[in-house]
Design a protein around this motif. Sequence first.
Motif, short mmCIF file in Angstrom:
data_model
loop_
_atom_site.label_atom_id
_atom_site.label_comp_id
_atom_site.label_asym_id
_atom_site.label_seq_id
_atom_site.Cartn_x
_atom_site.Cartn_y
_atom_site.Cartn_z
N ASN A 55 21.50 1.81 -18.70
CA ASN A 55 22.80 1.96 -19.35
C ASN A 55 23.96 2.06 -18.36
OD1 ASN A 55 21.85 1.98 -22.10
ND2 ASN A 55 21.01 4.01 -21.68
N ALA A 56 23.70 1.74 -17.10
CA ALA A 56 24.78 1.84 -16.11
C ALA A 56 25.93 0.88 -16.42
CB ALA A 56 24.23 1.56 -14.71
N TRP A 57 25.64 -0.22 -17.12
CA TRP A 57 26.66 -1.22 -17.42
C TRP A 57 27.82 -0.65 -18.23
CZ3 TRP A 57 27.58 -2.16 -22.57
CH2 TRP A 57 26.58 -1.79 -23.48
N ARG A 58 27.60 0.46 -18.91
CA ARG A 58 28.70 1.02 -19.71
C ARG A 58 29.85 1.50 -18.83
NH1 ARG A 58 27.32 1.02 -25.01
NH2 ARG A 58 25.09 1.17 -25.53
N TYR A 59 29.53 1.99 -17.62
CA TYR A 59 30.61 2.35 -16.71
C TYR A 59 31.39 1.12 -16.29
CZ TYR A 59 33.15 3.78 -12.57
OH TYR A 59 34.16 3.98 -11.65
N ARG A 60 30.70 0.03 -16.03
CA ARG A 60 31.38 -1.23 -15.70
C ARG A 60 32.32 -1.65 -16.82
NH1 ARG A 60 29.12 -5.25 -18.67
NH2 ARG A 60 27.21 -5.53 -17.47
N ASP A 61 31.86 -1.57 -18.06
CA ASP A 61 32.71 -1.94 -19.20
C ASP A 61 33.88 -0.97 -19.35
OD1 ASP A 61 31.12 -4.09 -19.69
OD2 ASP A 61 30.51 -3.49 -21.71
N TYR A 62 33.65 0.31 -19.05
CA TYR A 62 34.74 1.29 -19.08
C TYR A 62 35.83 0.90 -18.09
CZ TYR A 62 37.28 5.26 -17.20
OH TYR A 62 38.28 6.05 -16.70
N VAL A 63 35.43 0.52 -16.89
CA VAL A 63 36.42 0.15 -15.86
C VAL A 63 37.20 -1.08 -16.30
CG1 VAL A 63 36.66 -0.71 -13.50
CG2 VAL A 63 35.13 1.21 -13.98
N GLY A 108 32.02 -8.01 -21.95
CA GLY A 108 31.29 -6.76 -22.08
C GLY A 108 29.84 -6.91 -22.50
N GLY A 109 29.18 -5.75 -22.57
CA GLY A 109 27.80 -5.70 -22.99
C GLY A 109 26.82 -5.61 -21.84
N PRO A 110 25.52 -5.54 -22.18
CA PRO A 110 24.50 -5.43 -21.13
C PRO A 110 24.57 -6.58 -20.13
CG PRO A 110 23.55 -5.01 -23.29
CD PRO A 110 24.95 -5.49 -23.53
N SER A 111 24.13 -6.30 -18.93
CA SER A 111 24.20 -7.29 -17.86
C SER A 111 23.25 -8.45 -18.09
CB SER A 111 23.91 -6.63 -16.52
OG SER A 111 24.92 -5.70 -16.20
N VAL A 112 23.52 -9.55 -17.40
CA VAL A 112 22.75 -10.78 -17.58
C VAL A 112 21.99 -11.11 -16.30
CG1 VAL A 112 24.35 -11.66 -19.31
CG2 VAL A 112 24.71 -12.24 -16.90
N TYR A 113 20.99 -11.98 -16.47
CA TYR A 113 20.11 -12.38 -15.37
C TYR A 113 20.12 -13.90 -15.26
CZ TYR A 113 18.27 -7.62 -15.90
OH TYR A 113 18.14 -6.25 -15.98
N PRO A 114 20.99 -14.47 -14.43
CA PRO A 114 20.99 -15.93 -14.24
C PRO A 114 19.82 -16.37 -13.37
CG PRO A 114 22.67 -14.92 -12.88
CD PRO A 114 22.05 -13.81 -13.67
#
Length: 734
Positions: A147-155, A563-569
Motif C-alpha cells: 500500500n505504499a503507492w497511496r503516499y505517491r498518490d497523496y503527493v 492514480g491507483g496501484p503501481s504497474v509492472y511494464p
Amino acid sequence: MRRVCAFVLIGCAALFAAETFTQRQRDFWSFQKVQPQTPPAVKHAAWVRNPIDQFIAAKLEARGIEPGPPADKVTLLRRATFDLIGLPPAPEEVAAFLADNSPAAFDRVIDRLLASPQYGERWGRHWLDLARFAESEGFKADESRPNAWRYRDYVISSFNQDKPYDRFVQEQIAGDELWPESPEARVATGFHRSYPDESNARNLWQRRQELLDDITDTTGAVFLGLTYGCARCHNHKFDPILQADYYRLQAFFANTAADDHIPMLTAGQLAEYRQKRAVWEEKTGAIRQAVTDLLAPIKQSASKDYFDKYPPEIQAMILKPAPERTPFEWQMYAKAKPYLEIPDEEAAKQLRGEQKKTYETLKAELAKFDAINPGDLPEGMGMTDLGRTAPATHVLAVGVYDHPKEEVQPGFLTLLDPGPAAIAPPPNVQSTGRRTALAKWLTDPANPLVARVIVNRLWNYHFGSGIVITPSDFGIMGGRPSHPELLDWLAQEFIRQGWSIKRMHRMIMTSAAYRQSSGYRQAAAAIDSGNRLLWAFPRQRLDSEVIRDSSLAVAGLLNLKVGGPSVYPELPEGMISPRGGWQLSPPDERNRRSVYIFVKRNSRYPMMEAFDMPDTHESCPRRDVTTTAPQALAMLNDRVVLDWARAFAGRALAARDPVDTAFRLAYSRPPDGWEKDSVATFLEKQKHVIAARPAGDKLALPAAIPEGMEPAAAAAFVDFCQMLLNSNEFVYRN
C-alpha cells in the motif's frame, strides 16, 4: 527529578554552544533571518518582465554581460510543457500557441499546464525523490509494501491541488496528530515510512535506532537543507549543529512506529464497512473458525521460529504483559508484531495432502458468501505514535545505539532556538504531540531555512541548478547563493502568497530570465563560464521518466489514467525477474506514466536506472546526469522501445506527409530542407539494406502499412522514427 536533570543538561548544552559556535558559524548567511529585499533598478528595464529579472539583470550588468535574447515560441512551449507536465506539447497545442500573438499567450499556456492532472505527476516525482519513496523494504529480502503507492498518490494530489506548502509539510510531519480524522493526512506521514528497512535484522534495538537515524537525516536535509547526519557521532565539523541537536531533532520521532493499516475511508464509510463486515463474519463464523483451526499449528510453528531468533532481551519484552511494558518495550513489541502474525495465505502454502484438500473445500464454501463480503478494507501506510509517553532519547557515543550518554528533550537547532520545544499532547489522539511542535516550528514564517530551501528547490528544477547549487546543503560546505537577495525575495514572496507552489511557478516562468534562448555566447561565457548568472537558459537532459513518457506520447500509446496501484511494464529480454517477482500488468496498464511504475528498491526499472533514476535508499535532492553507452543501447535495442517506434511510425504514416508529421510529433516543428533531403536519402538506403536481408528475417513493421507501401520501406520508416526518439533534440530541454 529526572526531568529536571534533563532541562539542566539542555541548559548546559546551550552554554556550551556559546563557546562552541564560531563567529563565522553564527554569521553564516543561511542562519540569518530572511531579509526584506527591494528589486534593484537596472539599465535593461525593457528586458525586465517581473521583479525576478531585476535581480538577474543587476548581476549581469555588474559583470558587463548582456541578457540573452528570447527563445523562439516553439522552444519556449516545449520548455514549459516538459517543465510542468513532463510531456511534449501536442501538435495542436503548438499550432494554437503559434497562432496566439497576444502578450498573455504564454501566461495562458502556463495556466493550462498548471491545471492539468499531469502537473502533479511531474512535480510529485520531484518530491518522491526527496522522500526516498519506494515500494519495497530494501536490503536482502526487499519485500514489497503493497500500500505504499497511496503516499505517491497523496503527493501527486497535493501538487495538483496546490496545497499550501506549510500544510503539506505539517501533514507529512504530523498529519496523524493534527488531522486524525483525515485518511489523506495520516497517509502523508508515509514520508517517514519510506525508510528502507532490514526485516531479517533481529536486534530490534539497533534496527529501531537505524530507522530513527534515517528519519532524522531525511528531515534535516529535505526541510531544513542541512546535513544533520554529520552530527550523529559528534558536533558537526563545519556547521553550527551540535551532536545534542541531532538527538534533540530525533527525539520528536522517538515514540513513532509504522502504521500500515490506515483505513482509507471517512468515519461514515468506515462505520458502513464495519457493519457489512460484521454481517459477513456472523454468516461465515464456523467456516472461518475451521480455517483458523486448520492453519493454527503452522502459524504457531512459523511464529515461534521467527521469535526464537530474537535476542533474549527482545523476547522478554515481547512476552511481557502489556500493562507492564515501558514505552521503549512497546517500541520493540510494535517492531516485532507484524512478523509474528503469519497471514493465512502464507500458512496455507505449507499444507499438503488431505489438509490441503480440506483448506480448498473451506475456501470454496467461504466463496459462496462473496455477495455479502465487503472485501478487504482499503488501507494506507504511514507513521503514528504508540501513546502519550515517549521513551527517553539520549545522545549516543559516536552514534552507537547501545552507548547512551546524556538524555535530551525534543528541540531545535541550539543556534536558533536553544530551549526545549513546547510540547502539548493533542486532544482525542493517543500521541505525544511532539511532531506537531516540530511541524509548527518548521512552518513558522520566522524560520530562516524552510522557505529558502523550497524556493531554491523550485528554481533548481526549473533551471537545472539552484540559486544555491547544493539544494539539501545550505551549510558552510555547501554552495553559496549566486543571487542571495533574489533568494530572500522569493522566500518572502512565497510566504506572502500563501506558500503557493503554483504561484511560484508562474512567477519564475513568466520572467525574462526563464524565457531566454539557450544559445551559446562566447563573450558571456568568457566572463561566466558556468552560466551561474543566467545569461542564457541552461540546456538540460530530460529525466528518465520524461524520456519514457514522451516516447509513449509521440507513439500514441500513453495511458493517462491517474492514480491507483503501481504497474509492472515489460522487463528487457533476458533479465531475471527481481526477488519477489514481477507480474506483468495488462498491456494497456504497462503504458501508464513512469511515476506509476512499481519502485523496487534493489531493482529499479532498467530504463529508469540507465537514465539516472536515483537510488531510493536515501533522499535525492538533485539527480545525476550521465552520458553512457547503455542509454543509447537501451533506446536502440530494447524490444519495448522498438514497439514504441513501430507505433510512432504507424501514427506518422497515416498522415498525408509522414516525415513532416514525425518531426512535428517528436520535435514540435517541421523539418527544414536539409533534414527532408537527409531523411529521404536515409529511407531509400535503409529500404535497400532491409530488402537485402535473408528471407527469414523478421521485419519491424508499423501496426498498419499504407496501401501500396513496400514492407522494406515501412520497416525503414520505423528505423527513422526510432532514430528520432534517440536523438539529442528529443531527450533534451533547450
